[in-house]
Design an enzyme around this catalytic site. Structure first.
Site, short mmCIF file in Angstrom:
data_model
loop_
_atom_site.label_atom_id
_atom_site.label_comp_id
_atom_site.label_asym_id
_atom_site.label_seq_id
_atom_site.Cartn_x
_atom_site.Cartn_y
_atom_site.Cartn_z
N GLU A 1 8.78 16.82 15.45
CA GLU A 1 9.11 16.76 14.03
C GLU A 1 8.20 17.73 13.26
O GLU A 1 6.99 17.73 13.44
CB GLU A 1 8.91 15.35 13.49
N LYS B 1 0.86 -1.20 0.00
CA LYS B 1 0.00 0.00 0.00
C LYS B 1 0.89 1.24 0.00
O LYS B 1 1.47 1.59 1.01
CB LYS B 1 -0.90 0.05 1.24
N GLU C 1 9.67 2.39 10.79
CA GLU C 1 10.60 3.52 10.66
C GLU C 1 9.77 4.78 10.74
O GLU C 1 8.92 5.02 9.90
CB GLU C 1 11.34 3.48 9.31
N CYS D 1 12.88 12.04 6.65
CA CYS D 1 12.96 11.64 8.07
C CYS D 1 14.32 12.02 8.61
O CYS D 1 14.49 12.20 9.81
CB CYS D 1 12.78 10.15 8.25
C1 UN1 Z 1 13.94 9.52 4.54
O1 UN1 Z 1 14.50 10.39 5.15
O2 UN1 Z 1 12.72 9.41 4.58
O3 UN1 Z 1 19.47 9.15 3.98
C2 UN1 Z 1 14.73 8.56 3.73
C3 UN1 Z 1 18.75 9.78 3.21
C4 UN1 Z 1 18.12 9.05 2.05
C5 UN1 Z 1 16.89 8.34 2.51
C6 UN1 Z 1 16.01 9.19 3.34
N1 UN1 Z 1 19.04 8.11 1.49
O4 UN1 Z 1 18.55 10.97 3.35
#
Ligand code: UN1
Length: 496
Positions: free
Chosen positions: A386, A176, A251, A285
């Protein structure tokens, strides 16, 4: 650039629209043009997809792992051939600038080849038995049906972190993707189909988290759920799945910091900060949203940042000269703006930004000005929660110990970074920063796919995406003892 299309579900090898009652438009966040649409799926659609996955897994698990890896190589090749087309589409539906979109597609290509190679390893252990004429070993077995729920900010890279290890280790998949980025999901699965992956092994179901996501998490035949997204949703998934003792890999959020010490190369630090805080409009993230700065260099660093921010070019990411694109949608714009209001109310000092942009190249899309707060207090919400947008909060400290303490005191633990040229400080930081990813003299973003990706505390639940350890999520360990002594041998008894 793209004619409006309908992105269909892919269930048991058949492309079909979802049977839910609502349709949702896929909107380009740079100009609000409609690219296409999905039909929401129902719980019943999920059930059909899961049943297809259960059936397909029965034979897929028996395909030799190196042969499963060959499928991944073929997918990697197709991704490579389609890289530019996919990158353009990615920029159009998600907004990140084209150089970053190319990088993201590359990340999926890298993952395909890396995990394809795992088909020839899937390493287990072969160990001596404590008894004569007996052999002990362990190997990885697939978990079964994997339910994957992925976010819009890396619509193909994060999907690849989950789909490829799931497939190479013999699981089937029901995926999904995020409702905001259906085009990349649709194109990705079309390439997986083109690579010849047998029907039912990968299934794609569009729809909302509340209907499709929940149905996947609650379905008794989904054996493992892997999710990337908000901490709030992750918590709900975790408790729901926990009722069935289902394997779950999560995550979630981050509140990542860059520490800059007084001995740092400030030119380099500024490059790292701008890239990590404002790249992808702060929607990673791993984005840097706290700058923990050593007091003696605070003013100098602030001035350098202000001057660099004033030069940043914003607009439609398809323009190669644009450095910052839009945020994903209107609610995101509002939520970022609300955080800026909260920061001001809390007494943080707004140095620049703090506005929704409505003119020039930004007039038709969802653009937020790169924003810098200083004199941020450790207790403030803008220092702890965040924001997921281009907002950076500066917190000053008087020592490395204090910097590490500030870094570690938030609920999240994804990524952190320190700029210093002092070897002792470097190693202390490597040891004591409590995040899953630590950078030395580089920003907080840009993890490579062959190492574990993930974080501590409320960022995750102990698992990792990508790297060889991703296989731990998608496999069960099976320990096997072969006794060829032709008599009963009792472990822990007969050899003492
Ligand atoms: C994310 O931040 O959602 O390390 C993934 C990074 C990328 C992946 C980010 N290779 O910023």
């Amino acid at each position: 650039m793209t004619a409006e299309i309908t992105y269909l579900n892919f269930i048991n090898g058949v492309w079909k629209k979802g049977s839910g009652t609502r349709s949702v438009e896929n909107v380009n966040p740079a100009n609000r043009k409609v690219l296409g649409m999905i039909y929401e799926s129902s719980k019943a659609d999920v059930d059909v997809a899961v049943q297809a996955a259960v059936q397909a897994q029965k034979t897929w698990r028996l395909v030799p792992a190196p042969a499963r890896g060959e499928f991944l190589f073929r997918i990697g090749e197709l991704l490579r051939k389609n890289k530019e087309r996919l990158a353009q589409l990615l920029t159009s539906e998600m907004g990140k600038v084209i150089a970053e979109a190319r990088g993201e597609v590359q990340e999926a290509i890298d993952m395909a080849y890396f995990m394809g190679g795992e088909g020839r390893r899937l390493v287990g252990q072969t160990v001596p038995s404590e008894l004569p004429n007996k052999q002990a070993m362990s190997f990885r077995a697939p978990v079964g049906v994997a339910g994957l729920i992925t976010p819009w900010n890396f619509p193909i890279a994060i999907a690849s972190w989950k789909i490829f290890p799931a497939l190479v280790s013999g699981n089937s998949v029901v995926w999904k993707p995020a409702t905001d980025t259906p085009a990349l999901a649709y194109e990705f699965v079309k390439l997986i189909e083109e690579a010849g992956v047998p029907k039912g092994v990968i299934n794609l179901v569009f729809g909302s988290g509340s209907t499709v996501g929940t149905a996947l998490v609650e379905h008794p035949d989904v054996n493992i759920v892997s999710f990337t997204g908000s901490t709030e949703v992750g918590r709900a998934i975790s408790s729901k799945a926990g009722e069935q003792f289902k394997k779950v890999s999560l995550e979630m959020g981050g509140k990542n910091a860059i520490i800059v010490m007084d001995d740092a190369d400030l030119d380099l630090a500024v490059d790292g900060i701008i890239w990590s805080a404002f790249g992808t409009a702060g929607q990673r993230c791993t984005a840097c949203s706290r700058l923990i700065v050593h007091e003696p260099i605070k003013e100098d660093l602030e001035n350098r940042l202000l001057s660099r921010i004033s030069e940043l070019k914003m607009g439609d990411g398809l323009d190669e000269t644009v450095q910052i694109g839009p945020v994903i949608n209107e609610p995101a714009l509002k939520s970022i703006h609300e955080y800026v209001r909260i920061g001001q109310e809390e007494g943080a000092n707004l140095l620049c930004g703090g506005q929704i942009l409505k003119s020039g190249d930004c007039q038709n899309g969802f653009f937020y000005a790169p924003t810098l707060f200083t004199n941020v207090n450790r207790e403030m919400r803008v220092a702890r929660e965040e924001i997921f947008g281009p907002v950076l909060s500066i917190i000053s400290v008087t020592s490395l110990e204090e910097a590490i303490e500030v870094n570690n005191e938030v609920n999240y633990g994804l990524s952190s970074s320190i700029f210093t040229n002092d070897t002792n400080r470097t190693f202390i930081a490597m040891r004591d920063l409590d995040t899953g990813i630590v950078y030395i003299n580089a920003g907080t973003i840009g993890a490579e796919i062959h190492l574990p990706f993930g974080g501590t505390k409320h960022t995750g639940n102990g698992h990792r995406d990508s790297g060889v350890v991703a296989l731990d999520v998608f496999t069960e360990w099976k320990s096997v003892y072969v006794d060829y002594s032709q008599k009963l041998q009792r472990a822990q008894i007969d050899n003492n």
